[in-house]
Design an enzyme around this catalytic site. Sequence first.
Site, PDB file in Angstrom:
ATOM      1  N   HIS A  27       0.987  10.407  -5.410  1.00 26.38           N
ATOM      2  CA  HIS A  27      -0.398  10.160  -5.001  1.00 26.38           C
ATOM      3  C   HIS A  27      -0.523   8.804  -4.291  1.00 26.38           C
ATOM      4  O   HIS A  27      -1.015   8.729  -3.164  1.00 26.38           O
ATOM      5  CB  HIS A  27      -1.302  10.207  -6.244  1.00 26.38           C
ATOM      6  N   GLU A  28      -0.048   7.766  -4.949  1.00 32.90           N
ATOM      7  CA  GLU A  28      -0.186   6.425  -4.359  1.00 32.90           C
ATOM      8  C   GLU A  28       0.687   6.280  -3.111  1.00 32.90           C
ATOM      9  O   GLU A  28       0.300   5.607  -2.159  1.00 32.90           O
ATOM     10  CB  GLU A  28       0.136   5.333  -5.388  1.00 32.90           C
ATOM     11  N   HIS A  49      -1.287   7.550  -0.276  1.00 32.01           N
ATOM     12  CA  HIS A  49      -2.186   6.496   0.227  1.00 32.01           C
ATOM     13  C   HIS A  49      -1.374   5.503   1.064  1.00 32.01           C
ATOM     14  O   HIS A  49      -1.810   5.055   2.126  1.00 32.01           O
ATOM     15  CB  HIS A  49      -2.817   5.727  -0.946  1.00 32.01           C
ATOM     16  N   GLU A  76      -8.233   9.491   0.532  1.00 30.82           N
ATOM     17  CA  GLU A  76      -7.883  10.351  -0.608  1.00 30.82           C
ATOM     18  C   GLU A  76      -7.223  11.648  -0.133  1.00 30.82           C
ATOM     19  O   GLU A  76      -6.391  12.225  -0.832  1.00 30.82           O
ATOM     20  CB  GLU A  76      -9.146  10.628  -1.431  1.00 30.82           C
TER      21      GLU A  76
HETATM   22 ZN    ZN Z   1      -6.415   8.112  -4.734  1.00 27.19          ZN
END
Ligand code: ZN
Length: 504
Positions: free
Chosen positions: A268-269, A272, A298
């Site tokens: 997830h990160e 980003h 996101e």
């Molecule tokens: Zn996020």
Amino acid sequence: MSSIHTIYEELCTFVRQTAMIESIQELLGWDERTMMPPAAGEYRAEQMTYLAGWVHQRRTDPRLGGWLNELTGSSLDSDAHSPSAATIRELRRDYEKSCKLPQSLVEQLTRACVLGQQIWTQARKDNDFRSFQPHLQQIFRLKLQQAEAIGYQDQPYDALLDDFEPHARTADVADVLTGLKDQLTPLVATLVDSPRQPDASLLQRRYPIADQQAFGRQVAESIGFDFQRGRLDVTAHPFCAGLGPHDCRITTRYHEHEFPMAFFGILHEAGHGLYDQGLPPEHYGLPPGSYLSLGIHESQSRLWENAVGRSRSFWQHYFPHAQQRFPEALSGVVLDDFHFAVNQVRPSLIRVEADEATYNLHIIIRFELELALLTGDLPVGDLPGAWREKYRETLGIEPPDDADGVLQDIHWSAGLIGYFPTYTLGNLYAAQFYHQADTDLGGIEDMLARGEFAPLLEWLRRHIHAKGRCYSAAELVVDVTGRSLASQPLLDQLRGKYLPLYQG
Ligand code: ZN
């Protein structure tokens, strides 16, 4: 009289210098959450407050208004999606918004939110909503004043949403979210009621932390996260911070008996981080080098975490590696059981622990509630009851207390009203982008199964990252996918994955 180009240069230099101060704030914030010794907190708060005041002064500096007046309508402003026109348009928007907020309101809001977060922390510990209630009332009252000061088209929520999802309108967001909810609720019920369920306990076996760190780093690197321009560290509440054009910090947390937490957290990160590393460095600090909106940010994390990281093709490639890395937990486990386990759907009380399918229902509940709180249709005193009712109605479960109910998120106590929908917008954008990339690239699944991520990253770089803030999110979605944001791509993606898993 100076030429348009000289004025533009002056403007950009000034704004880049402000961005430099902001990147120092980010660095201090990163340090605070990863490395800082506890006793340093008080002085760090002073440092941060000092810099915040300095930044606010620069963002409302009248020279900005003067430069922007000269530049608006000039030759540099003629081609709407060019870097110079985007710079003029977006800086003008930011400047006008900052100037509309009276200094006294800014100060009242800052104080109310600092105090609000302190009271919320204690209230959550004590499971005592009543002690937080007057502060929450005050925050919503001030946020309504903020909306009135800034102005809006249809309703006050528009003005607050705009801080996180620029140019978005509440009515459009409500339409898409309602459409999603209507179809997601029966889908979740089908999955939950299915006699076929995954054995998620295999993810709670022993996964040594050092091996999780090595495996997570290996995967982050292979999807394209550049460790020459970034780092991965440990924190309590994972985040991604951009500290400069070539410095992106991602963080995660580890639990020896909880494989998905760190692994999908890293994906997830890193998602980003890939966006951050894909923004044009030559425009750092200016709109063409900045992320577009929280929803678009996101979308990049969710795309890598869910569409890629929870797909069967991805694990076709990585499961043998995982078995080698974690022989104690995974020898004897078959790929299909592992894939099913990382895609368990189960209604739960806590948003941040929710699975990919039910997550959006948590968001829709919060969106509906904060909208009603802001209009005054829902008095703050009735919020805990309304929260329980919505959870019963939407997810079929009810929190035993307010600590695991209405008090679980920090957002409202920090004045972040209008923020929640960006999480689900991210999921919606992600599904629509992924579908388009799949079409354009002639099938992503085969690439994932071979461990080839570069074509997908290239596609995202070209269509999304490289454009910075030169388009609005709504324009970007149409430009990239040929249609406006809709709930169908996400619903198709969820059905396409979960129905075969749960119905065999
Ligand atoms: Zn996020």
